[in-house]
Write a protein that holds these residues in place. Structure first.
Motif, mmCIF file in Angstrom:
data_model
loop_
_atom_site.group_PDB
_atom_site.id
_atom_site.type_symbol
_atom_site.label_atom_id
_atom_site.label_comp_id
_atom_site.label_asym_id
_atom_site.label_seq_id
_atom_site.Cartn_x
_atom_site.Cartn_y
_atom_site.Cartn_z
ATOM 1 N N ASN A 32 0.830 -1.219 0.000
ATOM 2 C CA ASN A 32 0.000 0.000 0.000
ATOM 3 C C ASN A 32 0.860 1.263 0.000
ATOM 4 O O ASN A 32 0.624 2.208 0.755
ATOM 5 C CB ASN A 32 -0.943 0.006 1.210
ATOM 6 C CG ASN A 32 -1.935 -1.136 1.163
ATOM 7 O OD1 ASN A 32 -2.469 -1.461 0.092
ATOM 8 N ND2 ASN A 32 -2.189 -1.764 2.306
ATOM 9 N N ARG A 33 1.876 1.251 -0.840
ATOM 10 C CA ARG A 33 2.759 2.411 -0.941
ATOM 11 C C ARG A 33 2.071 3.549 -1.685
ATOM 12 O O ARG A 33 1.331 3.330 -2.638
ATOM 13 C CB ARG A 33 4.044 2.041 -1.678
ATOM 14 C CG ARG A 33 4.880 1.008 -0.960
ATOM 15 C CD ARG A 33 5.854 0.325 -1.906
ATOM 16 N NE ARG A 33 6.844 1.239 -2.465
ATOM 17 C CZ ARG A 33 7.380 1.103 -3.668
ATOM 18 N NH1 ARG A 33 6.990 0.116 -4.465
ATOM 19 N NH2 ARG A 33 8.280 1.959 -4.083
ATOM 20 N N THR A 34 2.348 4.771 -1.264
ATOM 21 C CA THR A 34 1.861 5.950 -1.982
ATOM 22 C C THR A 34 2.998 6.665 -2.700
ATOM 23 O O THR A 34 2.762 7.440 -3.624
ATOM 24 C CB THR A 34 1.186 6.929 -1.003
ATOM 25 O OG1 THR A 34 2.104 7.279 0.030
ATOM 26 C CG2 THR A 34 -0.066 6.284 -0.391
ATOM 27 N N ASP A 35 4.244 6.404 -2.249
ATOM 28 C CA ASP A 35 5.413 7.045 -2.854
ATOM 29 C C ASP A 35 6.283 5.977 -3.503
ATOM 30 O O ASP A 35 6.949 5.201 -2.825
ATOM 31 C CB ASP A 35 6.203 7.798 -1.781
ATOM 32 C CG ASP A 35 7.414 8.519 -2.369
ATOM 33 O OD1 ASP A 35 7.558 8.535 -3.609
ATOM 34 O OD2 ASP A 35 8.222 9.071 -1.584
ATOM 35 N N TYR A 36 6.268 5.960 -4.841
ATOM 36 C CA TYR A 36 7.054 4.967 -5.569
ATOM 37 C C TYR A 36 8.445 5.498 -5.934
ATOM 38 O O TYR A 36 9.182 4.832 -6.649
ATOM 39 C CB TYR A 36 6.315 4.548 -6.840
ATOM 40 C CG TYR A 36 5.095 3.695 -6.556
ATOM 41 C CD1 TYR A 36 5.198 2.317 -6.468
ATOM 42 C CD2 TYR A 36 3.842 4.286 -6.364
ATOM 43 C CE1 TYR A 36 4.092 1.522 -6.202
ATOM 44 C CE2 TYR A 36 2.726 3.506 -6.090
ATOM 45 C CZ TYR A 36 2.861 2.130 -6.004
ATOM 46 O OH TYR A 36 1.755 1.351 -5.726
#
Length: 649
Positions: A32-36
């Motif tokens: 559930n990453r928002t910053d790739y």
């Protein structure tokens, strides 16, 4: 077996191995990453640093994380070098406590207790940088840091092998370089071939790890689980990260080096033996790793590990030749950052004495054995001194005291007492531990070497090294040149070879000196040199000039013969003036015309650079003793040997 593996099923099999070794598996899309655009597992990193540095305040932890995320300008390799220092030694930070500025090291890893670290095996981790979106197959995160990147290829597709995996990793380094700032090990694998390297390794330097426990049996076709379990058991991985990865090379071209399996297990055994030897008989054993298999770097890894194992010992690195002393010193000096101290080269007997007398700890001192003098008081009686002797098989290490007879200029017999160098050095350092490093096997008749150093610690012979790709196979071709020698000369040659076959102790050298002088006149005769050089020119031009990069080496019997070969080759081929160089030591009594050919130390260093450069016009090096050990030229395809080969294996 490979027919049943697609790339996804092979990936799953690798992940299963890691979970069995205690790693936590995470499927990256489930994070559930928002910053790739972050290569780090930020929350895991923060939790780990707090856990490992409980005595430090939050501002110290946050400064360390800031340093990990913000590197000064420079190349990817330079940034990776900085990070490697953080990884192995900690991040230096400053913070305020009770109104005072303080300094501390923030540890990134607990190397003593694997259970205190967070080991994650993560697959399909998407990372975005500069508009490029990439998804490496498997990444090993240690405490939130992406230390190992693996590229796996389908075993069932013949066109998709480790070479493709290597090329893909190189493309990743161009497209998403920030991920590789934190990289310690790169892995390429297709089930049948499994190799590890670093961000500076060429494909040929990605090596297999063929054993779980250091035994070399059944290593020809090691299974893929042997590779992963041999390198990545959690405790083993921590040891490799801390003690078996270093940077070498010069400032312009730094090279990151990962130890091979043969180096790792041999060095570990050698350290264990040294710990025992310092409290017993001082015999640290013989470390036989064949020439070309990284013996000099093994010595660096060994010296590094001794610092902790023996509580800051003094290390004396000893050779029997000035050029070998220079080569080893240069290698160690390039690794000073890893060693955490700067090695020193003894310039004279007095300098060596000043370096050893009164020293209580630390120090890596380089010397030739001849700087030790007989009859002086012991330079140090400490037990935590380790003498590392390179090329320990040569026979100069005897204990015996002998009376040697020789003839003076008037033909009279003279006697003098000769003492083995081992005895002289033992008297100077009576409680030191001695370990011998050699690239060739110790003869079964060589009692002195075993008496000084003890038995083998580890053996990595030519057969195993060639099998592993650590060295290249050597093929011998006998070149028969018709010299028209009379029977007396032939008898002289036979007698000389008989002498050379004996153990090369001091007494034998004395006895054979006059005979060898006669041999010099035979091998250096003008008709002989003419025939030799004509054969070399014809063979080189017809068969070797276009092989690989055309690099060749001529090993001459002596310095005068080397100069004769050089002059004759230029007489036969005047256009070869930039193609040929002579590399040998100079002497005070050398003829003046030799000076411009031999040159200074910096001239030899320039010749070394040219000879290692595949595109440089210098193609042929004429040597006597220099460059025969500790000198790596991967493209060297031909060696012409014009001297007796003694005890060759």
């Amino acid at each position: 077996m490979s027919a049943y593996f697609t790339e996804p099923t092979y990936e799953a099999a690798v992940i299963e191995l890691f979970t069995q070794m205690g790693y936590t598996h995470v499927y990256a899309p489930d994070l559930n990453r928002t910053d790739y655009t972050s290569p780090l597992l930020d929350s895991v990193l923060l939790d780990s640093l707090v856990r490992l540095n409980r005595d430090l305040p939050p501002e110290a932890i946050h400064e360390a994380i800031s340093k990990l995320k913000n590197f000064d300008g420079g190349s990817l390799v330079e940034k990776n070098r900085t990070f490697t220092g953080y990884l192995q030694n900690g991040v230096e930070v400053k913070y305020f406590a009770k109104g005072e500025e303080r300094s501390a090291l923030v540890r990134l890893v607990d190397y003593q207790c694997p259970e205190n670290n967070a080991f994650y095996v993560v697959n399909q981790y998407t990372y975005v940088e500069n508009g490029s979106t990439r998804r490496p197959d498997v990444i090993l995160f240690l405490n939130g840091l992406p230390l190992v990147v693996m590229e796996l290829k389908s075993p069932s597709q013949e066109e998709a092998g480790v070479e493709n995996a290597y090329n893909q990793l190189r493309n990743y380094m161009q497209d998403i370089p920030s991920l590789f700032i934190y990289n310690a090990i790169c892995v390429i694998s297709d089930l049948s071939a499994n190799r590890a390297g670093t961000i500076t390794s060429g494909l040929d330097r990605f090596m297999e790890w063929k054993t779980r426990d250091g035994r070399y049996e059944n290593t020809a076709y090691a299974q893929f689980d042997t590779f992963y379990e041999g390198m990545f058991q959690r405790e083993r991985l921590l040891d490799i990260l801390k003690n078996f990865i270093l940077f070498s090379g010069d400032a312009q071209r730094p090279v990151k080096i990962l130890a091979g399996y043969h180096q790792y297990f041999a060095v570990r055994k050698a350290v264990e033996k040294a710990v025992t030897a310092t409290t017993t008989d001082g015999r640290g054993g013989v470390f036989w790793h064949t020439q070309g298999s990284g013996k000099s770097l093994s010595m660096v890894f060994y010296a590094h590990l001794l610092q902790e194992a023996l509580d800051s010992p003094t290390i004396v690195v000893m050779t029997d030749r000035i050029d070998l002393d220079d080569q080893l010193y240069t290698q160690f000096a390039r690794c000073a950052e890893f060693l955490r101290q700067t090695p020193v080269q003894a310039e004279s007997k007095e300098h060596l004495k000043s370096l050893l007398e009164g020293r209580e700890a630390n120090g890596i001192i380089f010397t030739t054995m001849f700087k030790f003098e007989r009859g002086e008081a012991a330079l140090s009686t400490r037990r935590n001194i380790v003498v590392m002797a390179d090329e320990a098989h040569r026979g100069q290490y005897g204990f015996d005291e002998k009376v040697v007879y020789s003839e003076n200029d008037q033909g009279e017999q003279e006697a003098r007492v000769v003492v083995g160098n081992a005895r002289i050095i033992r008297e100077a350092l009576p409680n030191a531990t001695f370990i011998g490093f050699t690239g060739t096997p110790v003869s079964a008749k060589d009692r002195n070497t075993r008496e000084v150093f003890g038995d083998y610690i580890d053996v990595y012979d030519m057969t195993q090294a060639v099998e592993d790709g650590a060295t290249r196979p050597v093929y011998y071709e006998s070149r028969v040149i018709h010299l028209k020698l009379d029977q007396n000369t032939l008898n002289l040659i036979d007698a000389t070879y008989d002498v050379l076959e004996q153990q090369s102790n001091t007494a034998t050298i004395e006895k054979s000196q006059k005979m060898l002088g006669q041999m010099e006149s035979v091998l250096g005769a003008d008709p002989t040199i003419q025939s030799l050089c004509e054969d070399i020119v014809a063979h080189y031009e017809n068969y070797r000039a276009n092989l690989l990069t055309g690099k060749a080496m001529i090993v001459a019997y002596s310095r005068p013969i080397a100069m004769k070969i050089y002059r004759k080759l230029l007489e036969l081929r005047p256009g070869w003036i930039e193609k040929i160089g002579v590399v040998m030591t100079s002497g005070n009594n050398d003829p003046e015309e030799w000076k411009t050919v031999i040159g200074t130390k910096s001239h030899k260093e320039e010749l070394a650079r040219k000879f290692k450069d595949n595109d440089d016009p210098m193609k042929i090096a004429i040597v006597v003793d220099m460059w025969l050990t500790g000198f790596d030229v991967p493209s060297l395809a031909t060696m012409y040997i014009y001297k007796p080969m003694i005890n060759s294996y």
